[in-house]
Design an enzyme around this catalytic site. Structure first.
Site, PDB file in Angstrom:
ATOM      1  N   GLY A  46       0.839  -1.191   0.000  1.00 38.75           N
ATOM      2  CA  GLY A  46       0.000   0.000   0.000  1.00 38.75           C
ATOM      3  C   GLY A  46       0.872   1.237   0.000  1.00 38.75           C
ATOM      4  O   GLY A  46       2.056   1.173   0.353  1.00 38.75           O
ATOM      5  N   GLN A  51       2.865   9.840   1.757  1.00 38.13           N
ATOM      6  CA  GLN A  51       4.228   9.298   1.771  1.00 38.13           C
ATOM      7  C   GLN A  51       5.081   9.782   0.613  1.00 38.13           C
ATOM      8  O   GLN A  51       6.303   9.695   0.667  1.00 38.13           O
ATOM      9  CB  GLN A  51       4.187   7.759   1.755  1.00 38.13           C
ATOM     10  CG  GLN A  51       3.591   7.165   3.018  1.00 38.13           C
ATOM     11  CD  GLN A  51       3.490   5.660   2.895  1.00 38.13           C
ATOM     12  OE1 GLN A  51       2.506   5.151   2.356  1.00 38.13           O
ATOM     13  NE2 GLN A  51       4.478   4.946   3.375  1.00 38.13           N
ATOM     14  N   CYS A  92       6.436  -0.294   7.285  1.00 37.58           N
ATOM     15  CA  CYS A  92       6.013   0.887   6.528  1.00 37.58           C
ATOM     16  C   CYS A  92       7.152   1.329   5.627  1.00 37.58           C
ATOM     17  O   CYS A  92       8.307   1.352   6.054  1.00 37.58           O
ATOM     18  CB  CYS A  92       5.651   2.011   7.497  1.00 37.58           C
ATOM     19  SG  CYS A  92       5.076   3.517   6.689  1.00 37.58           S
ATOM     20  N   LEU A  93       6.830   1.681   4.396  1.00 37.58           N
ATOM     21  CA  LEU A  93       7.866   2.139   3.465  1.00 37.58           C
ATOM     22  C   LEU A  93       8.510   3.442   3.960  1.00 37.58           C
ATOM     23  O   LEU A  93       9.624   3.764   3.559  1.00 37.58           O
ATOM     24  CB  LEU A  93       7.272   2.338   2.069  1.00 37.58           C
ATOM     25  CG  LEU A  93       6.777   1.050   1.384  1.00 37.58           C
ATOM     26  CD1 LEU A  93       6.060   1.379   0.085  1.00 37.58           C
ATOM     27  CD2 LEU A  93       7.943   0.083   1.134  1.00 37.58           C
ATOM     28  N   HIS A 134      -3.897   1.209   8.121  1.00 33.93           N
ATOM     29  CA  HIS A 134      -2.541   1.765   8.101  1.00 33.93           C
ATOM     30  C   HIS A 134      -2.466   2.958   7.128  1.00 33.93           C
ATOM     31  O   HIS A 134      -1.915   4.012   7.453  1.00 33.93           O
ATOM     32  CB  HIS A 134      -1.564   0.646   7.706  1.00 33.93           C
ATOM     33  CG  HIS A 134      -0.136   1.057   7.535  1.00 33.93           C
ATOM     34  ND1 HIS A 134       0.876   0.622   8.374  1.00 33.93           N
ATOM     35  CD2 HIS A 134       0.476   1.842   6.607  1.00 33.93           C
ATOM     36  CE1 HIS A 134       2.024   1.137   7.973  1.00 33.93           C
ATOM     37  NE2 HIS A 134       1.815   1.883   6.890  1.00 33.93           N
ATOM     38  N   GLU A 135      -3.045   2.782   5.942  1.00 32.10           N
ATOM     39  CA  GLU A 135      -2.989   3.853   4.923  1.00 32.10           C
ATOM     40  C   GLU A 135      -3.856   5.041   5.325  1.00 32.10           C
ATOM     41  O   GLU A 135      -3.483   6.199   5.095  1.00 32.10           O
ATOM     42  CB  GLU A 135      -3.444   3.333   3.549  1.00 32.10           C
ATOM     43  CG  GLU A 135      -2.660   2.155   2.984  1.00 32.10           C
ATOM     44  CD  GLU A 135      -1.165   2.311   3.037  1.00 32.10           C
ATOM     45  OE1 GLU A 135      -0.672   3.454   3.073  1.00 32.10           O
ATOM     46  OE2 GLU A 135      -0.467   1.283   3.056  1.00 32.10           O
ATOM     47  N   HIS A 138      -2.061   7.279   7.558  1.00 29.13           N
ATOM     48  CA  HIS A 138      -1.125   8.189   6.861  1.00 29.13           C
ATOM     49  C   HIS A 138      -1.842   9.469   6.433  1.00 29.13           C
ATOM     50  O   HIS A 138      -1.285  10.566   6.535  1.00 29.13           O
ATOM     51  CB  HIS A 138      -0.538   7.514   5.614  1.00 29.13           C
ATOM     52  CG  HIS A 138       0.640   6.624   5.879  1.00 29.13           C
ATOM     53  ND1 HIS A 138       1.780   7.057   6.509  1.00 29.13           N
ATOM     54  CD2 HIS A 138       0.868   5.325   5.559  1.00 29.13           C
ATOM     55  CE1 HIS A 138       2.663   6.053   6.581  1.00 29.13           C
ATOM     56  NE2 HIS A 138       2.126   4.989   6.005  1.00 29.13           N
TER      57      HIS A 138
HETATM   58  O1  GNR Z   1       4.211  -2.660   2.451  1.00 31.49           O
HETATM   59  C1  GNR Z   1       3.639  -2.531   3.537  1.00 31.49           C
HETATM   60  N1  GNR Z   1       3.404  -3.631   4.292  1.00 31.49           N
HETATM   61  C2  GNR Z   1       2.598  -3.611   5.411  1.00 31.49           C
HETATM   62  C3  GNR Z   1       2.627  -4.717   6.245  1.00 31.49           C
HETATM   63  C4  GNR Z   1       1.850  -4.765   7.370  1.00 31.49           C
HETATM   64  C5  GNR Z   1       1.010  -3.721   7.673  1.00 31.49           C
HETATM   65  C6  GNR Z   1       0.961  -2.607   6.862  1.00 31.49           C
HETATM   66  C7  GNR Z   1       1.750  -2.549   5.728  1.00 31.49           C
HETATM   67  S1  GNR Z   1       1.650  -1.171   4.695  1.00 31.49           S
HETATM   68  C8  GNR Z   1       3.268  -1.187   4.008  1.00 31.49           C
HETATM   69  C9  GNR Z   1       3.402  -0.117   2.926  1.00 31.49           C
HETATM   70  C10 GNR Z   1       3.226   1.240   3.546  1.00 31.49           C
HETATM   71  O2  GNR Z   1       4.044   1.772   4.213  1.00 31.49           O
HETATM   72  N2  GNR Z   1       2.074   1.816   3.363  1.00 31.49           N
HETATM   73  O3  GNR Z   1       1.820   3.004   3.933  1.00 31.49           O
HETATM   74 NI    NI Z   2       3.036   3.108   5.688  1.00 35.51          NI
END
Ligand code: GNR
Ligand code: NI
Length: 170
Positions: A46, A51, A92-93, A134-135, A138
């Site tokens: 995601g 980001q 998270c990236l 999670h997204e 952000h």
């Molecule tokens: O790639 C991603 N893997 C992930 C694994 C577990 C819970 C959430 C994520 S999201 C993350 C990519 C990212 O940072 N999205 O904002």
């Molecule tokens: Ni993230």
């Protein structure tokens, strides 16, 4: 198509609250393509516009194994969260190299617009439900490390700042 630079924690721009998109324009279609390219290249499931330093309410996702289920969420709204919660390991990236447990609702129902501006709804479970939450965090300027203890968050902050300083020197 282009790869976009991803902001790294603790960049203060990650705490920007994104604004709703009122009209989906050609530049949004380009941004969506670039976000998918960036997400797939980074092996992410995601990516929120926040980001890539674009502060509009736009998310791209693909939780499939083979990059076969791209999903675009514009102006997503939570309709329902299951009272049942579960803890899972998140990464998270924007927090490269760090993973930790985060507790979230097991299921979520969301409404959003797709890239054509059509209203959609989705009942998600498991990894998809986690990823959506999670997204959406952000877009509110929240990074998963904010759920961790002060001690853990600070250790991550210090290590990432040190790594960034070393990159700048080289
Ligand atoms: O790639 C991603 N893997 C992930 C694994 C577990 C819970 C959430 C994520 S999201 C993350 C990519 C990212 O940072 N999205 O904002
Ligand atoms: Ni993230």
């Amino acid at each position: 198509m282009a790869l976009l630079p991803i902001l790294s924690y603790p960049d203060p721009r990650l705490h920007t609250v994104a604004r709703p998109i009122s009209d989906i324009g050609e530049h949004h279609q380009l941004l969506i393509q670039d976000m998918f390219e960036t997400m797939y290249e980074s092996k992410g499931i995601g990516l929120a516009a926040t980001q890539v330093n674009h502060h509009e309410r736009l998310i791209v996702m693909d939780v499939s194994e083979d990059a076969s289920k791209p999903l675009i969420l514009i102006n997503p709204r939570v309709i329902w969260l299951s009272p049942e919660r579960a803890t899972s390991e998140e990464g998270c990236l924007s927090v490269p190299g760090f993973y930790d447990g985060v507790e979230r609702a097991k299921e979520i129902s969301v409404e959003f617009l797709n890239e054509k501006g059509q209203q959609q709804s989705l009942l998600a479970q498991d990894l998809l439900a986690i990823c959506i939450q999670h997204e959406m965090d952000h877009l509110e300027g929240k990074v998963f490390v904010e759920y961790l203890s002060f001690l853990k968050r600070n250790r991550i902050k210090t290590k990432l700042l040190k790594a960034q300083r070393e990159l700048e020197r080289s």
